[in-house]
Enzyme design. Structure first.
Site, short mmCIF file in Angstrom:
data_model
loop_
_atom_site.label_atom_id
_atom_site.label_comp_id
_atom_site.label_asym_id
_atom_site.label_seq_id
_atom_site.Cartn_x
_atom_site.Cartn_y
_atom_site.Cartn_z
N TRP A 40 11.78 -6.49 -9.43
CA TRP A 40 11.24 -7.80 -9.08
C TRP A 40 10.86 -8.53 -10.37
CZ3 TRP A 40 6.45 -9.11 -10.83
CH2 TRP A 40 5.53 -8.08 -11.12
N GLU A 83 -3.42 -6.98 -18.92
CA GLU A 83 -1.98 -6.74 -18.85
C GLU A 83 -1.24 -7.41 -20.00
OE1 GLU A 83 -0.52 -4.81 -16.70
OE2 GLU A 83 -1.69 -4.76 -14.85
N GLU A 122 5.65 -3.24 -17.26
CA GLU A 122 4.27 -3.75 -17.27
C GLU A 122 4.23 -5.22 -17.68
OE1 GLU A 122 1.37 -2.45 -16.50
OE2 GLU A 122 1.70 -0.30 -16.32
N HIS A 125 3.74 -8.00 -15.17
CA HIS A 125 2.45 -8.18 -14.50
C HIS A 125 1.66 -9.34 -15.11
CE1 HIS A 125 2.66 -3.58 -13.53
NE2 HIS A 125 3.64 -4.27 -12.99
N GLU A 175 -3.83 4.22 -15.48
CA GLU A 175 -2.87 3.67 -14.51
C GLU A 175 -3.45 3.70 -13.10
OE1 GLU A 175 0.06 2.18 -14.95
OE2 GLU A 175 0.22 2.48 -17.10
N THR A 178 -6.09 0.89 -12.92
CA THR A 178 -5.50 -0.46 -12.76
C THR A 178 -4.94 -0.64 -11.37
OG1 THR A 178 -4.15 0.41 -14.57
CG2 THR A 178 -4.67 -1.84 -14.69
N ASP A 207 3.70 -0.92 -8.80
CA ASP A 207 4.21 -0.50 -10.12
C ASP A 207 3.26 0.48 -10.78
OD1 ASP A 207 6.45 -2.09 -9.97
OD2 ASP A 207 5.89 -3.44 -11.59
N GLU A 208 1.97 0.15 -10.75
CA GLU A 208 0.98 1.02 -11.40
C GLU A 208 0.99 2.41 -10.74
OE1 GLU A 208 0.16 -0.19 -13.99
OE2 GLU A 208 -0.69 -2.20 -13.90
N HIS A 211 3.85 4.37 -12.19
CA HIS A 211 3.54 4.78 -13.56
C HIS A 211 2.49 5.90 -13.57
CE1 HIS A 211 4.74 0.38 -14.65
NE2 HIS A 211 5.77 1.12 -14.33
#
Length: 333
Positions: A40, A83, A122, A125, A175, A178, A207-208, A211
């Site tokens: 995305w 970020e 990252e 973000h 991670e 966040t 996403d976090e 990760h």
């Protein structure tokens, strides 16, 4: 008489283990992270300014964001600024002992590929949140931009002493922190009636989560190979406490207490709290089976005892903490 260089045998051993994991990390790059053409991107969530209805979409964005409380906007700005300091994070990761042995960002090693692919993901973000906040008209973007500038200017020090073990403990924790922060912000945005911002925050949190899963798996491998070294690294990071990546956002500027103000808001509105800190410790202790590890040496056994009770100690501290009665709202118009 010539000076004899003192050898850090613990660190040398850690570097050997890290080199053994290079293939495992390469697999993570190829299977956990996403190809740039398939990820995305920020434009998926924002008005397309090339289209005829762009200003109608922009008006809708501003109408939705107008209902969001100032405290949530301020918290969102702080998350975004964190970020945006990615240049410092990639630099930090590549300076760790044993990670970028060739000293080249073109290296084909798994660890270097990970550092680039991770920070590339990252990077979206900060871009997305920055554009959303700019279009919303809710912030003094000049002040926001100055804070981003200062945070990158000041650099980043998670106090991991160049030790890759401690660094991976840090990133496993951070991670998850966040992820929690973005999830909670998304819930508040949803409650305030901005379903698009809610979706943005939850997408970033996704996403976090990926990760976080990767970093925790790296550390799980280290615990299997070197349980004594892994648990000592875990103890060291916890005794120093995990400092947030944006802690230096106000250092040297006109408002040196800026990070403290941001932290007070996240605590007050429940975006990221002392209870969250305690729960993350509990999660990692259970994930890595700290209390069940056997055959540890003397120092590692003491570290095991310390870590086994640590989340309870922080939970009691969090229970005694009071939400700040007065908070300062930064970065707003």
């Amino acid at each position: 008489m010539s000076k004899v260089e003192k050898i850090n045998y613990e660190l040398e051993k850690n570097l050997e283990v890290i080199s053994q994991l290079d293939g495992y990390v390469t697999h993570a790059v190829e299977n956990i992270l996403v190809d740039p053409d398939e990820c995305w991107q920020p434009t998926d969530f924002l008005p397309d300014m090339s289209k005829a209805d762009a200003f109608d979409e922009l008006k809708k964005l501003q109408e939705r964001s107008a209902n969001i409380p100032d405290t949530i906007i301020t918290s969102l700005v702080g998350n975004m600024i964190t970020e945006e300091a990615l240049p410092s994070y990639q630099t930090y990761f590549n300076l760790l002992e044993g990670i970028n042995v060739e000293g080249s960002l073109l290296s084909n090693s798994g660890w270097v590929r990970w550092s680039k692919a991770w920070t590339a993901e990252e990077n979206r973000h900060g871009d997305l949140l920055n554009k959303y906040l700019y279009l919303s008209g809710r912030c003094d973007m000049k002040k926001v931009e100055q804070t981003i500038h200062r945070l990158i200017y000041n650099g980043f020090d998670p106090r991991s002493e160049g030790d890759p073990y401690q660094a991976i403990i840090y990133t496993s924790f951070q991670e998850r922190a966040t992820k929690i922060s973005h999830v909670n912000t998304g819930k508040l945005a949803d409650k305030a009636g901005d379903d698009v911002l809610s979706r943005i925050c939850k997408t970033i949190a996704g996403d976090e989560a990926r990760h976080e899963k990767a970093y925790k798996s790296f550390m799980s491998q280290i615990f299997e190979i070197d349980p004594n070294g892994a648990i000592l690294a875990f103890e060291k990071m916890m005794r120093k406490q995990i400092v947030m990546p944006a802690i230096l956002m106000g250092t040297g500027g006109s408002n040196p207490s800026l990070f403290d103000q941001f932290s007070a808001i996240t605590q007050k509105i429940g975006v990221y709290t002392g209870w969250d800190y305690a729960r993350i410790i509990d999660h990692l202790v259970k994930l890595w089976d700290i209390e069940k590890l056997t055959g540890l040496n003397g120092m590692a056994a003491k570290a095991q005892d310390y870590l086994a009770n640590l989340s309870d100690r922080y939970m009691r501290v969090a229970d005694r903490m009071k939400a700040p009665e007065e908070i300062t709202l930064a970065w707003l118009k």
